[in-house]
Enzyme design. Structure first.
Site, PDB file in Angstrom:
ATOM      1  N   GLY A  17       0.772  -1.245   0.000  1.00 42.69           N
ATOM      2  CA  GLY A  17       0.000   0.000   0.000  1.00 42.69           C
ATOM      3  C   GLY A  17       0.801   1.292   0.000  1.00 42.69           C
ATOM      4  O   GLY A  17       1.713   1.499  -0.818  1.00 42.69           O
ATOM      5  N   ARG A  39       6.931  -8.709   6.687  1.00 46.05           N
ATOM      6  CA  ARG A  39       7.005  -9.744   5.641  1.00 46.05           C
ATOM      7  C   ARG A  39       8.313  -9.642   4.855  1.00 46.05           C
ATOM      8  O   ARG A  39       8.435  -8.879   3.902  1.00 46.05           O
ATOM      9  CB  ARG A  39       5.781  -9.632   4.721  1.00 46.05           C
ATOM     10  CG  ARG A  39       4.512 -10.190   5.388  1.00 46.05           C
ATOM     11  CD  ARG A  39       3.277  -9.875   4.629  1.00 46.05           C
ATOM     12  NE  ARG A  39       2.892  -8.464   4.691  1.00 46.05           N
ATOM     13  CZ  ARG A  39       1.808  -7.948   4.124  1.00 46.05           C
ATOM     14  NH1 ARG A  39       1.002  -8.728   3.431  1.00 46.05           N
ATOM     15  NH2 ARG A  39       1.528  -6.671   4.235  1.00 46.05           N
ATOM     16  N   ASN A  91       4.475   4.955   8.800  1.00 46.65           N
ATOM     17  CA  ASN A  91       3.282   4.622   8.016  1.00 46.65           C
ATOM     18  C   ASN A  91       2.610   3.329   8.502  1.00 46.65           C
ATOM     19  O   ASN A  91       1.404   3.167   8.335  1.00 46.65           O
ATOM     20  CB  ASN A  91       3.705   4.491   6.546  1.00 46.65           C
ATOM     21  CG  ASN A  91       2.706   3.720   5.714  1.00 46.65           C
ATOM     22  OD1 ASN A  91       1.639   4.233   5.370  1.00 46.65           O
ATOM     23  ND2 ASN A  91       3.019   2.451   5.420  1.00 46.65           N
ATOM     24  N   TYR A 157     -10.058   2.558  16.296  1.00 46.43           N
ATOM     25  CA  TYR A 157      -9.187   2.982  15.187  1.00 46.43           C
ATOM     26  C   TYR A 157      -9.155   4.515  15.123  1.00 46.43           C
ATOM     27  O   TYR A 157      -8.084   5.123  15.018  1.00 46.43           O
ATOM     28  CB  TYR A 157      -9.675   2.386  13.858  1.00 46.43           C
ATOM     29  CG  TYR A 157      -8.825   2.861  12.689  1.00 46.43           C
ATOM     30  CD1 TYR A 157      -7.522   2.390  12.526  1.00 46.43           C
ATOM     31  CD2 TYR A 157      -9.313   3.789  11.771  1.00 46.43           C
ATOM     32  CE1 TYR A 157      -6.719   2.852  11.480  1.00 46.43           C
ATOM     33  CE2 TYR A 157      -8.520   4.239  10.722  1.00 46.43           C
ATOM     34  CZ  TYR A 157      -7.226   3.767  10.584  1.00 46.43           C
ATOM     35  OH  TYR A 157      -6.442   4.222   9.547  1.00 46.43           O
ATOM     36  N   LYS A 161      -5.920   7.232  15.549  1.00 49.85           N
ATOM     37  CA  LYS A 161      -5.518   8.239  14.561  1.00 49.85           C
ATOM     38  C   LYS A 161      -5.662   9.664  15.124  1.00 49.85           C
ATOM     39  O   LYS A 161      -4.913  10.562  14.745  1.00 49.85           O
ATOM     40  CB  LYS A 161      -6.303   8.052  13.262  1.00 49.85           C
ATOM     41  CG  LYS A 161      -5.905   6.753  12.517  1.00 49.85           C
ATOM     42  CD  LYS A 161      -4.428   6.719  12.163  1.00 49.85           C
ATOM     43  CE  LYS A 161      -4.007   5.506  11.377  1.00 49.85           C
ATOM     44  NZ  LYS A 161      -2.584   5.493  10.998  1.00 49.85           N
TER      45      LYS A 161
HETATM   46  P1  NDP Z   1      -1.805  -1.887   3.958  1.00 49.19           P
HETATM   47  O1  NDP Z   1      -2.482  -2.945   4.760  1.00 49.19           O
HETATM   48  O2  NDP Z   1      -1.793  -2.014   2.488  1.00 49.19           O
HETATM   49  O3  NDP Z   1      -0.317  -1.694   4.484  1.00 49.19           O
HETATM   50  C1  NDP Z   1      -0.045  -1.659   5.852  1.00 49.19           C
HETATM   51  C2  NDP Z   1       1.454  -1.774   6.066  1.00 49.19           C
HETATM   52  O4  NDP Z   1       1.722  -1.688   7.466  1.00 49.19           O
HETATM   53  C3  NDP Z   1       1.996  -3.099   5.579  1.00 49.19           C
HETATM   54  O5  NDP Z   1       3.215  -2.858   4.915  1.00 49.19           O
HETATM   55  C4  NDP Z   1       2.258  -3.878   6.866  1.00 49.19           C
HETATM   56  O6  NDP Z   1       3.407  -4.701   6.699  1.00 49.19           O
HETATM   57  C5  NDP Z   1       2.599  -2.736   7.831  1.00 49.19           C
HETATM   58  N1  NDP Z   1       2.412  -3.113   9.225  1.00 49.19           N
HETATM   59  C6  NDP Z   1       1.267  -3.400   9.858  1.00 49.19           C
HETATM   60  N2  NDP Z   1       1.527  -3.743  11.135  1.00 49.19           N
HETATM   61  C7  NDP Z   1       2.884  -3.651  11.295  1.00 49.19           C
HETATM   62  C8  NDP Z   1       3.761  -3.879  12.372  1.00 49.19           C
HETATM   63  N3  NDP Z   1       3.316  -4.263  13.569  1.00 49.19           N
HETATM   64  N4  NDP Z   1       5.085  -3.689  12.188  1.00 49.19           N
HETATM   65  C9  NDP Z   1       5.567  -3.304  10.981  1.00 49.19           C
HETATM   66  N5  NDP Z   1       4.776  -3.071   9.915  1.00 49.19           N
HETATM   67  C10 NDP Z   1       3.448  -3.260  10.079  1.00 49.19           C
HETATM   68  O7  NDP Z   1      -2.531  -0.527   4.393  1.00 49.19           O
HETATM   69  P2  NDP Z   1      -2.285   1.008   3.978  1.00 49.19           P
HETATM   70  O8  NDP Z   1      -1.146   1.139   3.070  1.00 49.19           O
HETATM   71  O9  NDP Z   1      -3.592   1.542   3.574  1.00 49.19           O
HETATM   72  O10 NDP Z   1      -1.955   1.606   5.420  1.00 49.19           O
HETATM   73  C11 NDP Z   1      -0.819   2.401   5.684  1.00 49.19           C
HETATM   74  C12 NDP Z   1      -1.197   3.473   6.699  1.00 49.19           C
HETATM   75  O11 NDP Z   1      -2.166   4.327   6.120  1.00 49.19           O
HETATM   76  C13 NDP Z   1      -1.807   2.952   7.996  1.00 49.19           C
HETATM   77  O12 NDP Z   1      -1.263   3.680   9.072  1.00 49.19           O
HETATM   78  C14 NDP Z   1      -3.285   3.268   7.834  1.00 49.19           C
HETATM   79  O13 NDP Z   1      -3.917   3.438   9.076  1.00 49.19           O
HETATM   80  C15 NDP Z   1      -3.213   4.540   7.049  1.00 49.19           C
HETATM   81  N6  NDP Z   1      -4.413   4.935   6.299  1.00 49.19           N
HETATM   82  C16 NDP Z   1      -4.951   4.093   5.377  1.00 49.19           C
HETATM   83  C17 NDP Z   1      -6.079   4.481   4.667  1.00 49.19           C
HETATM   84  C18 NDP Z   1      -6.766   3.597   3.678  1.00 49.19           C
HETATM   85  O14 NDP Z   1      -7.932   3.868   3.333  1.00 49.19           O
HETATM   86  N7  NDP Z   1      -6.127   2.577   3.153  1.00 49.19           N
HETATM   87  C19 NDP Z   1      -6.659   5.810   4.883  1.00 49.19           C
HETATM   88  C20 NDP Z   1      -6.004   6.600   5.880  1.00 49.19           C
HETATM   89  C21 NDP Z   1      -4.907   6.171   6.544  1.00 49.19           C
HETATM   90  P3  NDP Z   1       3.598  -6.172   7.281  1.00 49.19           P
HETATM   91  O15 NDP Z   1       2.254  -6.804   7.370  1.00 49.19           O
HETATM   92  O16 NDP Z   1       4.521  -6.817   6.297  1.00 49.19           O
HETATM   93  O17 NDP Z   1       4.248  -5.942   8.608  1.00 49.19           O
HETATM   94  C1  8X3 Z   2      -8.591   4.678   6.925  1.00 49.43           C
HETATM   95  C2  8X3 Z   2      -9.732   5.412   6.341  1.00 49.43           C
HETATM   96  O1  8X3 Z   2     -12.169   6.030   6.723  1.00 49.43           O
HETATM   97  O2  8X3 Z   2     -11.549   3.689   6.970  1.00 49.43           O
HETATM   98  O3  8X3 Z   2      -7.913   5.450   7.859  1.00 49.43           O
HETATM   99  O4  8X3 Z   2     -10.950   5.284   8.636  1.00 49.43           O
HETATM  100  S1  8X3 Z   2     -11.159   5.082   7.224  1.00 49.43           S
END
Ligand code: NDP
Ligand code: 8X3
Length: 265
Positions: A17, A39, A91, A157, A161
């Site tokens: 992501g 991973r 992130n 959640y 945030k």
């Molecule tokens: P993804 O699930 O695609 O990616 C999440 C990433 O976080 C993965 O690379 C995962 O890697 C890593 N991760 C999760 N837990 C851990 C951990 N304990 N240690 C290290 N790495 C970790 O989601 P997004 O890219 O969407 O999320 C990224 C950020 O963006 C998050 O903080 C999320 O809250 C935020 N966000 C997302 C939105 C959305 O709509 N998608 C909107 C707003 C904010 P691995 O599993 O390999 O450890």
């Molecule tokens: C991720 C977006 O709207 O699901 O932070 O909270 S929402």
């Protein structure tokens, strides 16, 4: 103008992501990314791909941001290897479930709080002191629109945030006499593995989050991160909310509009 070429950036959650898109954008700009996530196979593959594609040497480290001792050992290892961290992108994060608060799972709450809040704190505590000592550096926290508004069943959640936003604001007060910047990028709906993780692999339910929605793509968020990082040293973007045009609040989304074209010129 590229003001960050030659710098080194630690990116947490670089295996998917938004984090993965940030790592690609950084490498393209000549920044050496240090990829962090749990991973290993994905870290290894991305590092191998970025090296020849961009010329930027990409480092990687398997790490769970919840593991405080592991994070501290990671920071020590970078220092011993002579890797100076100029940029930290906090992130890594996740949501689990969409339960009513009074029916919520302690396990889900712990995972979100430990990752989204304590993970950010662990990484920041480990890497920020060297930036302060050098009087330069930039921390970018990936927050969310859920840090500005709440939505039904978003409870814990949203609380995590909101905490990220408060930490960003508060840390900026602590950093006022330094040249270190801290920003948060707060996206709305982004099409990533986020919903798949939230619903524990239920593809159908995850897919419904994006049904008929011209959602942000991870690259859109990476573009915002790059803008913030590349701003002149006198400019500190405290907070940037980035929403899909079809989303004006966490629960006001216009579904069914045709996907927009992204014309490049
Ligand atoms: P993804 O699930 O695609 O990616 C999440 C990433 O976080 C993965 O690379 C995962 O890697 C890593 N991760 C999760 N837990 C851990 C951990 N304990 N240690 C290290 N790495 C970790 O989601 P997004 O890219 O969407 O999320 C990224 C950020 O963006 C998050 O903080 C999320 O809250 C935020 N966000 C997302 C939105 C959305 O709509 N998608 C909107 C707003 C904010 P691995 O599993 O390999 O450890
Ligand atoms: C991720 C977006 O709207 O699901 O932070 O909270 S929402």
């Amino acid at each position: 103008m590229n003001r960050i070429r030659g710098r080194t950036a630690v990116v947490t959650g670089a295996t998917a992501g938004i984090g993965e898109a940030c790592a690609r954008a950084l490498a393209e700009a000549g920044v050496r990314p240090v990829l962090v996530g749990r991973r290993t196979d994905r870290l290894e593959a991305l590092a191998a791909e970025l090296r020849p594609a961009t010329g930027a040497e990409a480092l990687w480290h398997t790490l769970d941001v919840r593991d405080r001792a592991g994070v501290e050992a990671f920071a020590r290892r970078l220092k011993e290897d002579g890797v100076r961290v100029d940029i930290l992108i906090n992130n890594a994060g996740l949501a689990r479930g969409l339960d009513l608060l009074h029916e919520g799972s302690h396990r889900d709450w712990d995972e979100m709080i430990d990752t989204n809040i304590k993970g950010v704190l662990n990484m920041t505590r480990a890497l920020l002191p060297a930036m302060v000592a050098r009087d330069e550096g930039h921390v970018v926290n990936v927050g969310s629109i859920a840090g500005h508004a709440t939505y039904p069943r978003g409870n814990v959640y949203c609380a995590t945030k909101h905490a990220v936003r408060a930490l960003t604001e508060s840390a900026n007060l602590d950093l006022v006499d330094t040249g270190v910047r801290m920003s948060s990028i707060d996206p709305g709906l982004v099409e990533t593995e986020f919903s798949l993780v939230r619903f524990r692999g239920d593809r159908e339910r995850a897919g419904r989050s994006y049904d008929g929605v011209d959602a942000l793509q991870p690259e859109d968020v990476a573009e915002a991160v790059m803008y913030v990082l590349n701003a002149p040293p006198r400019v500190n973007v405290l907070n940037m909310v980035v929403l899909p045009t079809v989303q004006r609040s966490p629960y006001l989304i216009s579904r069914g509009r045709p996907a927009s074209a992204d014309a490049e010129s």
